[in-house]
Design a protein around this motif. Sequence first.
Motif, PDB file in Angstrom:
ATOM      1  N   GLU A 112       0.827  -1.219   0.000  1.00 62.53           N
ATOM      2  CA  GLU A 112       0.000   0.000   0.000  1.00 62.53           C
ATOM      3  C   GLU A 112       0.858   1.263   0.000  1.00 62.53           C
ATOM      4  O   GLU A 112       0.568   2.235  -0.693  1.00 62.53           O
ATOM      5  N   VAL A 113       1.914   1.239   0.806  1.00 67.92           N
ATOM      6  CA  VAL A 113       2.779   2.423   0.877  1.00 67.92           C
ATOM      7  C   VAL A 113       3.504   2.607  -0.464  1.00 67.92           C
ATOM      8  O   VAL A 113       3.651   3.734  -0.952  1.00 67.92           O
ATOM      9  N   SER A 114       3.898   1.506  -1.088  1.00 68.41           N
ATOM     10  CA  SER A 114       4.584   1.605  -2.383  1.00 68.41           C
ATOM     11  C   SER A 114       3.659   2.201  -3.442  1.00 68.41           C
ATOM     12  O   SER A 114       4.053   3.077  -4.209  1.00 68.41           O
ATOM     13  N   LYS A 115       2.407   1.721  -3.466  1.00 63.35           N
ATOM     14  CA  LYS A 115       1.442   2.260  -4.427  1.00 63.35           C
ATOM     15  C   LYS A 115       1.226   3.753  -4.204  1.00 63.35           C
ATOM     16  O   LYS A 115       1.189   4.542  -5.148  1.00 63.35           O
ATOM     17  N   ARG A 130       6.573  19.440  -0.301  1.00 66.10           N
ATOM     18  CA  ARG A 130       5.692  19.248   0.853  1.00 66.10           C
ATOM     19  C   ARG A 130       4.293  18.768   0.458  1.00 66.10           C
ATOM     20  O   ARG A 130       3.741  19.217  -0.548  1.00 66.10           O
ATOM     21  N   VAL A 131       3.749  17.886   1.293  1.00 70.01           N
ATOM     22  CA  VAL A 131       2.416  17.326   1.072  1.00 70.01           C
ATOM     23  C   VAL A 131       1.577  17.608   2.319  1.00 70.01           C
ATOM     24  O   VAL A 131       2.010  17.316   3.432  1.00 70.01           O
ATOM     25  N   ALA A 132       0.386  18.188   2.118  1.00 69.22           N
ATOM     26  CA  ALA A 132      -0.513  18.413   3.257  1.00 69.22           C
ATOM     27  C   ALA A 132      -1.480  17.238   3.349  1.00 69.22           C
ATOM     28  O   ALA A 132      -1.968  16.739   2.330  1.00 69.22           O
ATOM     29  N   ILE A 133      -1.723  16.789   4.570  1.00 68.19           N
ATOM     30  CA  ILE A 133      -2.602  15.635   4.793  1.00 68.19           C
ATOM     31  C   ILE A 133      -3.708  16.074   5.748  1.00 68.19           C
ATOM     32  O   ILE A 133      -3.434  16.527   6.862  1.00 68.19           O
ATOM     33  N   TYR A 134      -4.947  15.964   5.278  1.00 69.00           N
ATOM     34  CA  TYR A 134      -6.101  16.418   6.065  1.00 69.00           C
ATOM     35  C   TYR A 134      -7.101  15.271   6.041  1.00 69.00           C
ATOM     36  O   TYR A 134      -7.960  15.193   5.167  1.00 69.00           O
ATOM     37  N   MET A 135      -6.937  14.350   6.967  1.00 68.77           N
ATOM     38  CA  MET A 135      -7.654  13.079   6.868  1.00 68.77           C
ATOM     39  C   MET A 135      -8.086  12.555   8.227  1.00 68.77           C
ATOM     40  O   MET A 135      -7.509  12.902   9.255  1.00 68.77           O
ATOM     41  N   PRO A 136      -9.087  11.699   8.239  1.00 73.14           N
ATOM     42  CA  PRO A 136      -9.495  11.069   9.500  1.00 73.14           C
ATOM     43  C   PRO A 136      -8.581   9.891   9.848  1.00 73.14           C
ATOM     44  O   PRO A 136      -7.574   9.656   9.179  1.00 73.14           O
ATOM     45  N   MET A 137      -8.956   9.154  10.864  1.00 74.16           N
ATOM     46  CA  MET A 137      -8.146   8.031  11.362  1.00 74.16           C
ATOM     47  C   MET A 137      -8.421   6.776  10.546  1.00 74.16           C
ATOM     48  O   MET A 137      -9.106   5.848  10.997  1.00 74.16           O
ATOM     49  N   ILE A 138      -7.887   6.745   9.331  1.00 67.25           N
ATOM     50  CA  ILE A 138      -8.081   5.577   8.471  1.00 67.25           C
ATOM     51  C   ILE A 138      -6.713   5.110   7.961  1.00 67.25           C
ATOM     52  O   ILE A 138      -5.741   5.875   7.986  1.00 67.25           O
ATOM     53  N   PRO A 139      -6.609   3.874   7.496  1.00 73.22           N
ATOM     54  CA  PRO A 139      -5.300   3.360   7.064  1.00 73.22           C
ATOM     55  C   PRO A 139      -4.637   4.226   5.986  1.00 73.22           C
ATOM     56  O   PRO A 139      -3.415   4.392   5.993  1.00 73.22           O
ATOM     57  N   GLU A 140      -5.421   4.790   5.073  1.00 74.38           N
ATOM     58  CA  GLU A 140      -4.834   5.587   3.985  1.00 74.38           C
ATOM     59  C   GLU A 140      -4.028   6.768   4.529  1.00 74.38           C
ATOM     60  O   GLU A 140      -3.097   7.244   3.869  1.00 74.38           O
ATOM     61  N   VAL A 235      -6.286   6.960  -8.998  1.00 75.17           N
ATOM     62  CA  VAL A 235      -4.852   7.211  -9.157  1.00 75.17           C
ATOM     63  C   VAL A 235      -3.989   6.178  -8.424  1.00 75.17           C
ATOM     64  O   VAL A 235      -3.021   5.665  -8.979  1.00 75.17           O
ATOM     65  N   VAL A 236      -4.351   5.853  -7.207  1.00 70.68           N
ATOM     66  CA  VAL A 236      -3.480   4.991  -6.401  1.00 70.68           C
ATOM     67  C   VAL A 236      -3.690   3.511  -6.762  1.00 70.68           C
ATOM     68  O   VAL A 236      -2.719   2.756  -6.891  1.00 70.68           O
ATOM     69  N   ASP A 237      -4.937   3.130  -6.946  1.00 71.94           N
ATOM     70  CA  ASP A 237      -5.236   1.699  -7.134  1.00 71.94           C
ATOM     71  C   ASP A 237      -4.509   1.081  -8.332  1.00 71.94           C
ATOM     72  O   ASP A 237      -4.171  -0.094  -8.309  1.00 71.94           O
ATOM     73  N   ARG A 238      -4.280   1.863  -9.376  1.00 78.22           N
ATOM     74  CA  ARG A 238      -3.664   1.282 -10.579  1.00 78.22           C
ATOM     75  C   ARG A 238      -2.130   1.294 -10.536  1.00 78.22           C
ATOM     76  O   ARG A 238      -1.475   0.873 -11.483  1.00 78.22           O
ATOM     77  N   GLN A 239      -1.545   1.755  -9.448  1.00 80.97           N
ATOM     78  CA  GLN A 239      -0.080   1.850  -9.377  1.00 80.97           C
ATOM     79  C   GLN A 239       0.563   0.490  -9.099  1.00 80.97           C
ATOM     80  O   GLN A 239      -0.061  -0.403  -8.529  1.00 80.97           O
ATOM     81  N   SER A 240       1.807   0.385  -9.464  1.00 81.53           N
ATOM     82  CA  SER A 240       2.592  -0.802  -9.118  1.00 81.53           C
ATOM     83  C   SER A 240       2.746  -0.866  -7.599  1.00 81.53           C
ATOM     84  O   SER A 240       2.877   0.175  -6.937  1.00 81.53           O
ATOM     85  N   ASP A 241       2.722  -2.079  -7.058  1.00 81.30           N
ATOM     86  CA  ASP A 241       2.899  -2.190  -5.605  1.00 81.30           C
ATOM     87  C   ASP A 241       4.365  -2.407  -5.225  1.00 81.30           C
ATOM     88  O   ASP A 241       4.680  -2.874  -4.140  1.00 81.30           O
ATOM     89  N   GLU A 242       5.244  -2.051  -6.146  1.00 85.29           N
ATOM     90  CA  GLU A 242       6.670  -2.068  -5.807  1.00 85.29           C
ATOM     91  C   GLU A 242       7.245  -0.668  -5.942  1.00 85.29           C
ATOM     92  O   GLU A 242       6.909   0.064  -6.872  1.00 85.29           O
TER      93      GLU A 242
END
Length: 645
Positions: A112-115, A130-140, A235-242
């Motif tokens: 998941e992190v690789s994707k 820099r990346v801003a992250i504005y998210m709830p408590m979920i694995p993503e 965007v993320v789902d179709r990425q390589s997992d490596e």
Amino acid sequence: MRILSETSYAPDPDFAAAANGKAELFEQADADFEGFWADQARERITWAKPFTQTLDWSNAPFAKWFADGQLNVAHNCVDRHVEAGNGERVAIHFEGDQGDTRTITYADLQREVSKTANALQELGINKGDRVAIYMPMIPETIFTMLACARLGAPHSVIFGGFSADALHTRIVDADASVVVTTDGQWRRGKPAPLKAAVDESLTKGDHPVKHVLVVQRTKGEVAWNDDLDLWWHDVVDRQSDEHTAEPMDAEHPLFILYTSGTTGKPKGILHTSGGYLTQAAYTNSIVHDVHPETDVYWCTADVGWVTGHSYIVYGPLANGATQVLYEGTPDTPHQGRWWEIVQKYGVTILYTAPTAIRTFMKWGNDIPAKFDLSSIRLLGSVGEPINPEAWRWYRENIGGGKAPIVDTWWQTETGGIMISPLPGLTTLEPGSAQRPIPGIAAEILDDMGEPFTEPEKVGYLVLTKPWPAMLRTIWGDDQRYRDTYWSRFGEKYYFAGDGAKYDADGNIWLLGRVDDVMNVSGHRLSTAEIESALVSHESVAEAAVVGATDETTGQAVCAFVILREGFEDDGDDTVQELRNHVAKEIGPIAKPRQILVVPELPKTRSGKIMRRLLKDVAENREVGDVTTLADSSVMNLIKDGMAKG
Ligand code: WTA
């Protein structure tokens, strides 16, 4: 002044035998400070390029730790565990607000992190961006943080409860080109919008944002801007997992985390890679006593705060621990939700905040009693001083009357735990964070900046040696960094802004922020101490104390209390009884001039009581800015009560 706790708790020999924190650590750190930290860094972290220098303090107060070494933080938190054959170990037991669950092993986490890292790269994120992250408590949210770490792109996580204004200031200050968010978040069983605040923040003026990446969480309606917005699943789902993690310099920036200062503009606290990760892993091991093969660890903080950064993401994952991630609130769908989760996953280590503990006290002992909490072997507390009453309640009702409690003092700025008992080693003193952990040096100074050790005298807590996880600066403002932390008592001392005292045994008692220390008729009184006295009365669930200006005494003690379930507000009788109780517990000088029984206390979304607002009420002023309150209607309830009373 009398110390409120009368009993201390000796360590249990069985616990001690298996504990990670050993007495030798103190000896080693005392004998060779730098050698000690170098050992920790080598033992706990996998270096792509070994370091030869430990600390460079030549340009104080700007520290460099392990500066010629290289590592990748995400590789340390994910890949190396898979490479070591632990890919099938559970990293995260996710428990959703809606009862949905997800089990994520270290091998899953690596994919998941690789994707996510591949996706961010596709969106133009490179090392240093820099990346801003504005998210709830979920694995993503965790995938995104680790993907940033993997790319060497510092993240700025902004707590999901912050407003569009706060978001705009932080996005602009950090110059973030990508924002990752969700359509909405689950709150008490209901969907609440989240992306809408990002949309609004971007209308508040110029901004650097090129893409907004949106996880679909609640499937609520969202406005869509084709120029900026992208769905995560597209965007993320179709990425390589490596994805190959590139080593970064030890001092490469890992994240910026904003925290409020005494003035308006929030401070972007900057943390870097090698030193931060070393201390996060070290403290999670010796203080939380995490044994990755056997423990199920649960830190209830939000990842939007430093506790979530260090003790959900970086510390436990660097150690290869198994942990619970919970999206919801403690009372949805019922007030036993946390205890149900402890029972379900067999949680062994629980790390939470005094405000939560006092809330559970208020709800009653019978709620946790309905669940099997026998798996719990260690409890932790963080965020404010824990009242001895709450400490004992926690140990009795959650810890089966035997779990050690670690009261951990630290700050966003310190990056990791600094002062805490070591479980299995320290004789526990409820209400005190006790001693600096091995490798950390603290003192208490008087007004003149002189260190003292005299018991019961109140002074200022300072840190006297640099430490690996220390903030490196305030993002974009080196001068403010110097002024805020290294000027109050000169360049030798890091000024923490907390009042503190020793007891006769040399334990450190934190007494709240310096501005929470009152001066009544020339006597220094701590809000925390009076609050503890009030909470030690059988009728009081929670208390907040402020010092209000008083013509005669300089300041006067004003208290706001919430009564426990089953206790009635008997007007003057209740107030008189509580005033006498405080006088009895601490001394007549501490007797509150005024006590107001209230239904709720004003709290920020991170659970800190906003004493500033209570002070406005106590001093009969117009109540100030309430926008950072979790529930802004609370102040109206309090003012109404005041008008009636
Ligand atoms: C307070 C949270 C007493 C303190 C990790 C500090 C504590 C501020 C404790 C930092 C504790 C935190 N005992 N006070 N165990 N832990 N504090 O940056 O006033 O959100 O300066 O970091 O919380 O809050 P912050």
